[in-house]
Write a protein that holds these residues in place. Structure first.
Motif, mmCIF file in Angstrom:
data_model
loop_
_atom_site.group_PDB
_atom_site.id
_atom_site.type_symbol
_atom_site.label_atom_id
_atom_site.label_comp_id
_atom_site.label_asym_id
_atom_site.label_seq_id
_atom_site.Cartn_x
_atom_site.Cartn_y
_atom_site.Cartn_z
ATOM 1 N N THR A 99 1.109 -1.306 -0.189
ATOM 2 C CA THR A 99 0.112 -0.245 0.132
ATOM 3 C C THR A 99 0.669 1.072 -0.157
ATOM 4 O O THR A 99 2.090 1.267 0.826
ATOM 5 C CB THR A 99 -0.929 0.347 1.248
ATOM 6 N N ILE A 101 0.297 5.008 0.741
ATOM 7 C CA ILE A 101 -0.422 6.479 1.000
ATOM 8 C C ILE A 101 0.469 7.268 0.591
ATOM 9 O O ILE A 101 1.171 8.003 1.080
ATOM 10 C CB ILE A 101 -0.825 6.019 2.531
ATOM 11 N N LEU A 107 -5.381 11.661 5.548
ATOM 12 C CA LEU A 107 -6.438 10.631 6.270
ATOM 13 C C LEU A 107 -6.596 10.372 7.418
ATOM 14 O O LEU A 107 -7.476 10.658 8.137
ATOM 15 C CB LEU A 107 -5.714 9.768 5.761
ATOM 16 N N PHE A 119 -14.050 6.091 0.018
ATOM 17 C CA PHE A 119 -12.882 5.860 -0.112
ATOM 18 C C PHE A 119 -13.353 4.758 -2.215
ATOM 19 O O PHE A 119 -14.192 4.033 -2.268
ATOM 20 C CB PHE A 119 -11.810 4.191 0.173
ATOM 21 N N MET A 121 -12.356 2.733 -5.230
ATOM 22 C CA MET A 121 -11.202 2.545 -5.726
ATOM 23 C C MET A 121 -11.699 1.838 -7.284
ATOM 24 O O MET A 121 -12.966 1.758 -7.734
ATOM 25 C CB MET A 121 -11.181 1.563 -5.242
ATOM 26 N N PHE A 134 -8.659 -3.001 2.754
ATOM 27 C CA PHE A 134 -9.473 -1.996 3.437
ATOM 28 C C PHE A 134 -9.941 -2.434 5.249
ATOM 29 O O PHE A 134 -10.548 -1.778 5.475
ATOM 30 C CB PHE A 134 -10.517 -1.582 3.371
ATOM 31 N N ILE A 141 -4.948 1.752 6.659
ATOM 32 C CA ILE A 141 -5.750 3.270 6.991
ATOM 33 C C ILE A 141 -5.330 3.136 8.390
ATOM 34 O O ILE A 141 -4.824 3.009 8.948
ATOM 35 C CB ILE A 141 -7.308 3.039 7.121
ATOM 36 N N ALA A 189 -15.865 1.372 1.483
ATOM 37 C CA ALA A 189 -15.343 1.966 0.338
ATOM 38 C C ALA A 189 -15.777 0.807 -0.364
ATOM 39 O O ALA A 189 -16.701 0.071 -0.371
ATOM 40 C CB ALA A 189 -14.038 0.846 0.324
ATOM 41 N N VAL A 231 -11.797 9.927 -1.345
ATOM 42 C CA VAL A 231 -10.379 9.477 -1.381
ATOM 43 C C VAL A 231 -10.676 8.427 -2.546
ATOM 44 O O VAL A 231 -10.716 7.063 -2.825
ATOM 45 C CB VAL A 231 -10.375 8.521 -0.782
ATOM 46 N N VAL A 233 -8.307 5.877 -4.903
ATOM 47 C CA VAL A 233 -7.886 4.475 -4.797
ATOM 48 C C VAL A 233 -7.487 4.171 -6.088
ATOM 49 O O VAL A 233 -8.877 3.488 -7.291
ATOM 50 C CB VAL A 233 -7.930 4.216 -3.985
ATOM 51 N N ILE A 287 -3.622 5.105 -2.655
ATOM 52 C CA ILE A 287 -4.432 5.691 -1.771
ATOM 53 C C ILE A 287 -3.873 6.967 -1.648
ATOM 54 O O ILE A 287 -2.633 8.138 -1.641
ATOM 55 C CB ILE A 287 -4.988 5.192 -0.511
#
Length: 337
Positions: A99, A101, A107, A119, A121, A134, A141, A189, A231, A233, A287
């Protein structure tokens, strides 16, 4: 493995990277089979019941299916959650989850304010297998926030799958669930392109990565209604997890997929097993930064929806562009339709 290329035009100083060593041995494979192998398992059960099983075996299989549909999705409670958590941690190993970020402080600010957060995606691909990333179980996160992944409501009408996805912490993707979580200051998400993106998979155009987002504006309206940040993703290396075998097309199939919430297709999985588990591609989930939107309540204007939908598309595309070279996607063209 992905190719790492330096790009002097990108400031990665604020990025937070969490990379898991990949392990696709026996236990992680079992975990992924329990989480993502049910298309094949249910297909095998159906074929066995129709063509091989005795009358008694058919009644037994039918009884188990009916029992699964009658029982609550989260049954048997704590034990189911423990199984779900184990499947997720094994999936993290199987896919060697990485991941990135881009700004964890942003966040954290959203999480600290207990604001409902979306989120969004992409892409969907055959199955959005990165949904597990997630889960609070693997703490990707910032702030340890519980982000519930919303999946097709059709999943919760199928025996066994309804329990499996509930144990993994998922809920159906519908307006009621959206609003209940966002109004309560909770995060969710989902894949805005949905199952419709499957129709744009094309073996003859492997260098095109198509996202079905031009007319996906409902979640923007709900974000504006509740004042919830969005957000963006992006998931790299989903492509190639499955190999398409048969993909029906046409208006009838589009209508059916909207009604059922899933798409009837055949694909080859790991070891070239029909409807098998995904190949162990090492996944990278990127992210981006939150897109803040005003709270307009029940009087959301069309102009606001168009404005923030355009901002979302622009930010998602920019997110892809910032990371594509490092992930080996330099020759892959992103198309938003």
């Amino acid at each position: 493995m992905c190719r790492d290329k330096s790009n002097n035009n990108i400031d990665s100083s604020k990025w937070t990277v969490h990379d898991t060593s990949q392990n696709c041995s026996f236990l992680p494979t079992i975990g992924v089979t329990l989480l993502l192998g049910w298309n094949g398992i249910l297909s095998f059960i159906a074929l066995y019941a129709l063509f091989v099983a005795s009358k008694g075996e058919r009644l037994f299989i039918l009884g188990l299916c009916v029992l699964s549909v009658v029982l609550p999705p989260r049954w048997p409670g704590p034990m189911g959650r423990q199984i779900g958590w184990w499947m997720i941690t094994q999936s993290e190993k199987y896919f060697g989850l990485k991941t990135i970020i881009e700004n964890d402080q942003e966040l954290l600010k959203v999480s600290g304010g207990n604001r409902g957060t979306i989120f969004a995606m992409e892409p969907h691909d055959v199955i959005p297998i990165a949904a597990f990333s997630f889960s609070p179980v693997i703490s990707r996160i910032p702030g340890g926030r519980n982000v519930c992944f919303l999946v097709s409501s059709g999943v919760f009408r199928l025996p066994f799958l309804r329990q499996i996805y509930s144990w993994a912490g998922s809920l159906p993707v519908d307006k009621e669930t959206f609003l209940s979580r966002l109004n309560a200051g909770k995060a969710l998400a989902f894949v805005p392109g949905g199952v419709h993106e499957i129709l744009w998979l094309n073996k003859k155009k492997p260098r095109d990565l198509v996202l079905y987002l031009r007319n996906r504006k409902g979640f923007i309206k709900l974000a504006l209604q509740t004042g919830s940040p969005i957000v963006p993703v992006f998931v790299f290396h989903l492509d190639g997890s499955y190999r398409l075998c048969w993909l029906p097309r046409g208006k009838l199939m589009e209508t059916y997929s909207r009604w059922a919430g899933y798409f009837p297709l055949l694909y080859w999985g790991r070891w070239n097993i029909l409807q098998g588990i995904p190949r162990p591609n090492k996944l990278t989930v990127v992210i981006g930064r939150p897109i803040y939107v005003p709270k307009e309540g029940s009087e959301v204007s069309r102009e606001s929806v168009e404005k923030y939908h355009g901002i979302f598309l622009k930010e998602l595309e920019a997110l892809y562009e910032r990371h594509k070279e490092m992930e080996g996607y330099g020759d892959i063209r992103l198309k938003i339709v």
